[in-house]
Design a protein around this motif. Structure first.
Motif, mmCIF file in Angstrom:
data_model
loop_
_atom_site.group_PDB
_atom_site.id
_atom_site.type_symbol
_atom_site.label_atom_id
_atom_site.label_comp_id
_atom_site.label_asym_id
_atom_site.label_seq_id
_atom_site.Cartn_x
_atom_site.Cartn_y
_atom_site.Cartn_z
ATOM 1 N N LEU A 295 0.878 -1.164 0.066
ATOM 2 C CA LEU A 295 -0.117 -0.054 0.010
ATOM 3 C C LEU A 295 0.882 1.185 -0.121
ATOM 4 N N TYR A 296 2.005 1.335 0.779
ATOM 5 C CA TYR A 296 2.775 2.398 0.963
ATOM 6 C C TYR A 296 3.435 2.715 -0.485
ATOM 7 N N LEU A 297 3.880 1.513 -1.197
ATOM 8 C CA LEU A 297 4.590 1.666 -2.417
ATOM 9 C C LEU A 297 3.423 2.501 -3.582
ATOM 10 N N LEU A 298 2.311 1.986 -3.354
ATOM 11 C CA LEU A 298 1.147 2.601 -4.136
ATOM 12 C C LEU A 298 0.957 3.954 -4.018
ATOM 13 N N ILE A 299 0.937 4.340 -2.775
ATOM 14 C CA ILE A 299 0.911 5.891 -2.351
ATOM 15 C C ILE A 299 1.688 6.664 -2.634
ATOM 16 N N LYS A 300 3.255 6.112 -2.293
ATOM 17 C CA LYS A 300 4.314 7.090 -2.302
ATOM 18 C C LYS A 300 4.852 7.078 -3.744
#
Lengths: 262, 310
Positions: free
Chosen positions: B301-306
């Motif tokens: 999720l972090y990868l998708l957001i950042k």
């Protein structure tokens, strides 16, 4: 002085196909050649064919100082010819100086560290394109135009005698575009061969000495800019719009008036 | 980079000490328990973690995709199908062949991916599409195997898919070691080439990289690393995704630094995840695959957001 000779050179994307054909020209060191033509005329394909990229099929020949480019091994070719694609991916996670240092790859082993000489060459290249201030910035945090300059510096750091550039001025502002073409002219003065595709003749001022005009994959004209630009309505026919090309005074820069009847 | 390296070494050293003491009786456990149960488990965590992390690190450059993992090539699906088939059939194989069957399935799936990607230059997008296809096919076959399995075998298959580091003796470590060497050495020798892949196929070619050959060799190295690890510990996910991204954030994207740091980072992550899996519901153990998936989900999720760096 180096010499690049094309003899009935053609490029396709499969053994039977023809994307570019009939290119015959002789380019000597110390010159800038502009490759022009409408979209889809084969400008980028020509450059890919020169370097014989995977998936590209060529016919005819291109020789550099009498050596067939396609019979050179990859490292030898990379040591003599550098290439800047139209929109290379941004090498994320790398700083600008690290990106420029990638251009030193043909001159060292695949795992070795950068030498002090490599770093000096990279810094000099950044200075030449006016991007020293970007050295420590990450390439995914700078603009597209700034990345263009960094990639150009990487190409310069490769220290080759031939540079092929695909739309080098794309994504650059007026100032940087003009500066870039001046730099290309300076490099040519040092004996290099520069071959650059462009859609923006006026941005290049009077930097180029020769012009190759492509249309629908065919080489229509090659010669002095005057011979190509002022040859009747050739450009208007090729671009399918009335246009006029003139030299400005006093420096002789080329100015294009698209949509203007001759 | 030096600080990252120092922290990783510190974490690795403390992890080894803590892991040796984790379990009934702690340090007071009999010497044989430490020598033949805990120490090989540590070595297995280190070698499998390093293998999976380096495999992911290589694939992210070669496939030019930040979400590429060892399983993008269909490795997980291939290993799952062979392991599932062997468990379902009830064939009694020597233990070495059981490990090898997972590896063989993983490598077969990678090979299938390579051929499905086409006869031409096999660029990164073609390989990713082929890998996704092989993964889907493998997952479907595995579902079919699970559907046809009796309950006892079904539990065994599911348990295998969760990953397992529990060992007795050094057989699994010795099994993994040749795969580790065979994959890690070429990957480390080609870090400069991996850097060239970051600027795209055309620039890499123009700088003298034979992109088709190098992509093939590096994919083999990645598949051997991941295949060996899957054979030894099961299809443990997310290590190949989490570790390279974290190291890239900490030490930059130059593969000459990134690859060795990812190897160390993978070892450290696996070591501590294993400790966690042994203490969280002690004296029982949580499967390490579950722990890493719980970490991996939020990280994805972090990868998708950042939108992190490749």
């Amino acid at each position: 002085m180096s010499e690049l000779i094309f003899q009935d050179f053609g490029v396709g994307y499969s053994p039977g196909s023809v994307a570019v054909s009939g290119v015959s020209m002789r380019i000597t060191g110390g010159s800038v050649t502009a490759v022009i033509g409408p979209n889809g005329s084969g400008k980028s394909t020509l450059l890919k064919g020169i370097l014989s990229f995977p998936g590209v099929h060529t016919r005819g020949s291109v020789t550099l100082d009498s050596l067939d480019i396609h019979s050179m091994n990859r490292s030898e070719r990379a040591g003599r010819i550098a290439y800047l694609p139209q929109s290379p991916p941004v090498p994320a996670g790398l700083t600008a100086i690290e990106t420029v240092l990638l251009g030193r790859f043909p001159h060292r082993s695949a795992w070795s560290r950068d030498s002090l000489e490599d770093v000096k060459i990279a810094l000099d290249a950044l200075e030449m394109v006016g991007a020293t201030h970007l050295a420590d910035k990450f390439t995914d945090e700078i603009s597209g135009g700034e990345n263009r300059l960094v990639n150009l510096a990487a190409v310069l750091s490769q220290k080759t005698e031939v540079i092929l550039l695909d739309e080098p001025g794309s994504s650059l502002d007026y100032g940087h575009a003009v500066q870039l073409w001046k730099l290309l002219a300076d490099l040519a003065e040092r004996g290099m061969i520069i071959l650059a595709t462009t859609h923006r003749i006026e941005m290049s001022g009077n930097a180029f000495d020769k012009v190759l005009l492509l249309s629908e994959g065919k080489s229509l004209a090659f010669g002095e800019p005057e011979d190509v630009f002022l040859s009747g309505d050739l450009l208007s026919r090729v671009y399918k719009t009335p246009m006029e090309v003139r030299r400005s005074s006093p420096d002789g820069s080329w100015i294009v008036f698209p949509g203007v009847s001759v | 980079m030096k600080r990252t390296l120092a922290i990783l070494i510190l974490l690795a050293c403390t992890g080894i000490v803590v892991s040796l003491a984790t379990g009934p009786l702690g340090w007071n456990a009999p010497g044989q328990v430490i020598m033949y149960l805990r120490l090989p488990r540590i070595l297995l965590a280190i070698t499998a973690g390093a293998s999976l992390a380096v495999s992911g690190c290589v694939l992210q450059a070669v496939l030019r995709n930040p979400l590429a993992t060892p399983y993008t090539l269909g490795i997980s699906a291939g290993a799952g199908v062979t392991a599932g088939f062997i468990i379902l059939s009830g064939i009694s194989l020597p233990i070495f062949l059981v490990y090898l069957s997972g590896t063989a399935g993983a490598l077969a799936a990678s090979t299938l991916t390579w051929f499905l990607a086409g006869r031409g230059q096999r660029d990164h997008s073609g390989l990713i599409l082929a890998g996704v296809t092989v993964n889907l096919l493998g997952a479907s076959v595995l579902l079919l195997i699970e559907y046809m399995s009796p309950a006892s075998r079904l539990v065994e298959i599911i348990r295998w898919m969760m990953g397992d580091l529990a060992v007795s003796g050094y057989r699994r470590v010795l099994f993994l070691l040749p795969f580790l060497v065979a994959g890690m050495v070429p990957a480390l020798l080609k870090t400069g080439t991996l850097n060239q892949f970051l600027t795209g196929t055309e620039m890499a070619e123009s700088r003298g990289v034979n992109t088709v050959r190098e992509r093939f060799l590096l994919l083999i190295a990645a598949a051997v690393l991941a295949g060996g690890a899957v054979g030894a510990v099961g299809p443990i996910g997310f290590v190949g995704l989490i570790v390279p991204h974290t190291m890239r954030r900490l030490a930059g994207g130059d593969y000459r630094r990134l690859l060795p740091l990812s190897a160390l980072g993978g070892a450290v992550l696996m070591l501590w995840a294993d400790i966690f899996s042994r203490v969280v519901i002690s004296p029982a153990e949580l499967p390490i695959g579950v722990i890493l998936s719980l970490l991996g989900g939020p990280f994805f999720l972090y990868l998708l957001i950042k939108k992190p760096r490749l």
